[in-house]
Design a protein around this motif. Structure first.
Motif, PDB file in Angstrom:
ATOM      1  N   PHE A  23       0.835  -1.202   0.000  1.00 57.51           N
ATOM      2  CA  PHE A  23       0.000   0.000   0.000  1.00 57.51           C
ATOM      3  C   PHE A  23       0.869   1.251   0.000  1.00 57.51           C
ATOM      4  N   LEU A  24       1.890   1.288   0.832  1.00 62.21           N
ATOM      5  CA  LEU A  24       2.759   2.462   0.917  1.00 62.21           C
ATOM      6  C   LEU A  24       3.482   2.715  -0.396  1.00 62.21           C
ATOM      7  N   VAL A  25       3.942   1.682  -1.039  1.00 65.88           N
ATOM      8  CA  VAL A  25       4.618   1.845  -2.332  1.00 65.88           C
ATOM      9  C   VAL A  25       3.665   2.446  -3.357  1.00 65.88           C
ATOM     10  N   ARG A  26       2.448   1.928  -3.419  1.00 65.71           N
ATOM     11  CA  ARG A  26       1.466   2.480  -4.370  1.00 65.71           C
ATOM     12  C   ARG A  26       1.133   3.929  -4.040  1.00 65.71           C
ATOM     13  N   TRP A  27       0.987   4.236  -2.752  1.00 64.24           N
ATOM     14  CA  TRP A  27       0.667   5.609  -2.329  1.00 64.24           C
ATOM     15  C   TRP A  27       1.807   6.551  -2.676  1.00 64.24           C
ATOM     16  N   ILE A  28       3.046   6.142  -2.396  1.00 58.91           N
ATOM     17  CA  ILE A  28       4.203   6.978  -2.714  1.00 58.91           C
ATOM     18  C   ILE A  28       4.277   7.215  -4.216  1.00 58.91           C
ATOM     19  N   ASN A  29       4.079   6.182  -5.003  1.00 62.63           N
ATOM     20  CA  ASN A  29       4.111   6.336  -6.456  1.00 62.63           C
ATOM     21  C   ASN A  29       3.020   7.278  -6.950  1.00 62.63           C
ATOM     22  N   ALA A  30       1.830   7.196  -6.372  1.00 59.17           N
ATOM     23  CA  ALA A  30       0.732   8.080  -6.774  1.00 59.17           C
ATOM     24  C   ALA A  30       1.035   9.534  -6.423  1.00 59.17           C
ATOM     25  N   GLN A  31       1.580   9.765  -5.228  1.00 55.45           N
ATOM     26  CA  GLN A  31       1.900  11.130  -4.806  1.00 55.45           C
ATOM     27  C   GLN A  31       2.981  11.740  -5.683  1.00 55.45           C
ATOM     28  N   THR A  32       4.032  10.976  -5.943  1.00 58.64           N
ATOM     29  CA  THR A  32       5.116  11.511  -6.760  1.00 58.64           C
ATOM     30  C   THR A  32       4.671  11.705  -8.213  1.00 58.64           C
ATOM     31  N   ALA A  33       3.795  10.838  -8.701  1.00 58.31           N
ATOM     32  CA  ALA A  33       3.290  10.995 -10.073  1.00 58.31           C
ATOM     33  C   ALA A  33       2.495  12.294 -10.224  1.00 58.31           C
ATOM     34  N   LYS A  34       1.736  12.669  -9.189  1.00 55.39           N
ATOM     35  CA  LYS A  34       0.976  13.927  -9.244  1.00 55.39           C
ATOM     36  C   LYS A  34       1.908  15.123  -9.366  1.00 55.39           C
ATOM     37  N   ILE A  35       2.943  15.133  -8.561  1.00 57.04           N
ATOM     38  CA  ILE A  35       3.887  16.251  -8.603  1.00 57.04           C
ATOM     39  C   ILE A  35       4.652  16.238  -9.915  1.00 57.04           C
ATOM     40  N   GLN A  36       5.061  15.069 -10.348  1.00 64.50           N
ATOM     41  CA  GLN A  36       5.806  14.941 -11.594  1.00 64.50           C
ATOM     42  C   GLN A  36       4.990  15.457 -12.769  1.00 64.50           C
ATOM     43  N   ALA A  37       3.695  15.152 -12.790  1.00 65.76           N
ATOM     44  CA  ALA A  37       2.828  15.637 -13.867  1.00 65.76           C
ATOM     45  C   ALA A  37       2.710  17.161 -13.824  1.00 65.76           C
ATOM     46  N   GLN A  38       2.732  17.722 -12.629  1.00 71.43           N
ATOM     47  CA  GLN A  38       2.595  19.167 -12.467  1.00 71.43           C
ATOM     48  C   GLN A  38       3.837  19.920 -12.939  1.00 71.43           C
ATOM     49  N   ILE A  39       5.019  19.380 -12.652  1.00 72.26           N
ATOM     50  CA  ILE A  39       6.246  20.145 -12.905  1.00 72.26           C
ATOM     51  C   ILE A  39       7.109  19.605 -14.034  1.00 72.26           C
ATOM     52  N   GLY A  40       6.805  18.424 -14.536  1.00 69.75           N
ATOM     53  CA  GLY A  40       7.581  17.844 -15.627  1.00 69.75           C
ATOM     54  C   GLY A  40       8.643  16.876 -15.135  1.00 69.75           C
ATOM     55  N   ASP A  41       9.028  15.963 -16.029  1.00 71.34           N
ATOM     56  CA  ASP A  41       9.969  14.902 -15.674  1.00 71.34           C
ATOM     57  C   ASP A  41      11.343  15.428 -15.277  1.00 71.34           C
ATOM     58  N   ALA A  42      11.890  16.332 -16.063  1.00 65.49           N
ATOM     59  CA  ALA A  42      13.245  16.822 -15.787  1.00 65.49           C
ATOM     60  C   ALA A  42      13.303  17.544 -14.443  1.00 65.49           C
ATOM     61  N   ASN A  43      12.317  18.376 -14.179  1.00 66.14           N
ATOM     62  CA  ASN A  43      12.284  19.080 -12.895  1.00 66.14           C
ATOM     63  C   ASN A  43      12.114  18.102 -11.734  1.00 66.14           C
ATOM     64  N   TRP A  44      11.262  17.092 -11.935  1.00 67.76           N
ATOM     65  CA  TRP A  44      11.063  16.120 -10.873  1.00 67.76           C
ATOM     66  C   TRP A  44      12.354  15.355 -10.582  1.00 67.76           C
ATOM     67  N   ARG A  45      13.081  14.954 -11.626  1.00 64.10           N
ATOM     68  CA  ARG A  45      14.335  14.232 -11.418  1.00 64.10           C
ATOM     69  C   ARG A  45      15.326  15.091 -10.631  1.00 64.10           C
ATOM     70  N   THR A  46      15.374  16.379 -10.935  1.00 60.26           N
ATOM     71  CA  THR A  46      16.266  17.283 -10.207  1.00 60.26           C
ATOM     72  C   THR A  46      15.865  17.374  -8.742  1.00 60.26           C
ATOM     73  N   ILE A  47      14.575  17.564  -8.489  1.00 62.65           N
ATOM     74  CA  ILE A  47      14.081  17.667  -7.112  1.00 62.65           C
ATOM     75  C   ILE A  47      14.317  16.360  -6.362  1.00 62.65           C
ATOM     76  N   ASN A  48      14.030  15.245  -7.005  1.00 66.54           N
ATOM     77  CA  ASN A  48      14.206  13.952  -6.356  1.00 66.54           C
ATOM     78  C   ASN A  48      15.679  13.690  -6.028  1.00 66.54           C
ATOM     79  N   SER A  49      16.569  14.073  -6.926  1.00 61.78           N
ATOM     80  CA  SER A  49      18.005  13.928  -6.652  1.00 61.78           C
ATOM     81  C   SER A  49      18.404  14.766  -5.442  1.00 61.78           C
ATOM     82  N   PHE A  50      17.871  15.982  -5.356  1.00 61.09           N
ATOM     83  CA  PHE A  50      18.182  16.826  -4.201  1.00 61.09           C
ATOM     84  C   PHE A  50      17.623  16.225  -2.911  1.00 61.09           C
ATOM     85  N   ILE A  51      16.439  15.637  -3.007  1.00 60.83           N
ATOM     86  CA  ILE A  51      15.849  14.972  -1.830  1.00 60.83           C
ATOM     87  C   ILE A  51      16.775  13.852  -1.350  1.00 60.83           C
ATOM     88  N   GLU A  52      17.252  13.040  -2.280  1.00 64.64           N
ATOM     89  CA  GLU A  52      18.137  11.944  -1.902  1.00 64.64           C
ATOM     90  C   GLU A  52      19.417  12.470  -1.247  1.00 64.64           C
TER      91      GLU A  52
END
Length: 120
Positions: A23-52
């Protein structure tokens, strides 16, 4: 009675834990997909790299005694770093709490080695 309870717990806990992780994996994927759709793939990859990187910095800062080496202090450290990054890069409209799922995923990745065996 205790033996029955122990048997039930030993039988049910792995099943419940597996369901919860799924359930948590599906929820995390859904949440990140919403943000990714809002800001675009390249921006999401940059943000996710900074998060890591922020998660790794929090872990190391905790071990070095720069911040408390406990979950809440490290989480606040990461939230501040990520929110500052989002603001600096022009994503002020994204509240850091919306990327919380990605932060949790990064923490999980950090504490779980590639071979899947919990270590440290």
């Amino acid at each position: 009675m205790n033996e029955l309870l122990n048997t039930l717990l030993v039988t049910l806990l792995p099943v419940l834990a597996t369901a919860l992780v799924g359930f948590l994996v599906r929820w995390i994927n859904a949440q990140t997909a919403k943000i990714q759709a809002q800001i675009g793939d390249a921006n999401w990859r940059t943000i996710n790299s900074f998060i890591e990187l922020s998660v790794m910095a929090a872990e190391q800062s905790g071990l070095a005694g720069l911040i408390k080496n406990e979950g809440t202090a490290k989480k606040e450290f990461v939230l501040k770093l990520v929110q500052d990054f989002l603001n600096e890069k022009g994503f002020e409209e994204i509240d850091v709490r919306r990327v919380d799922a990605a932060i949790e995923a990064a923490v999980f990745s950090y504490i779980t080695p590639p071979d899947g065996k919990k270590g440290g």
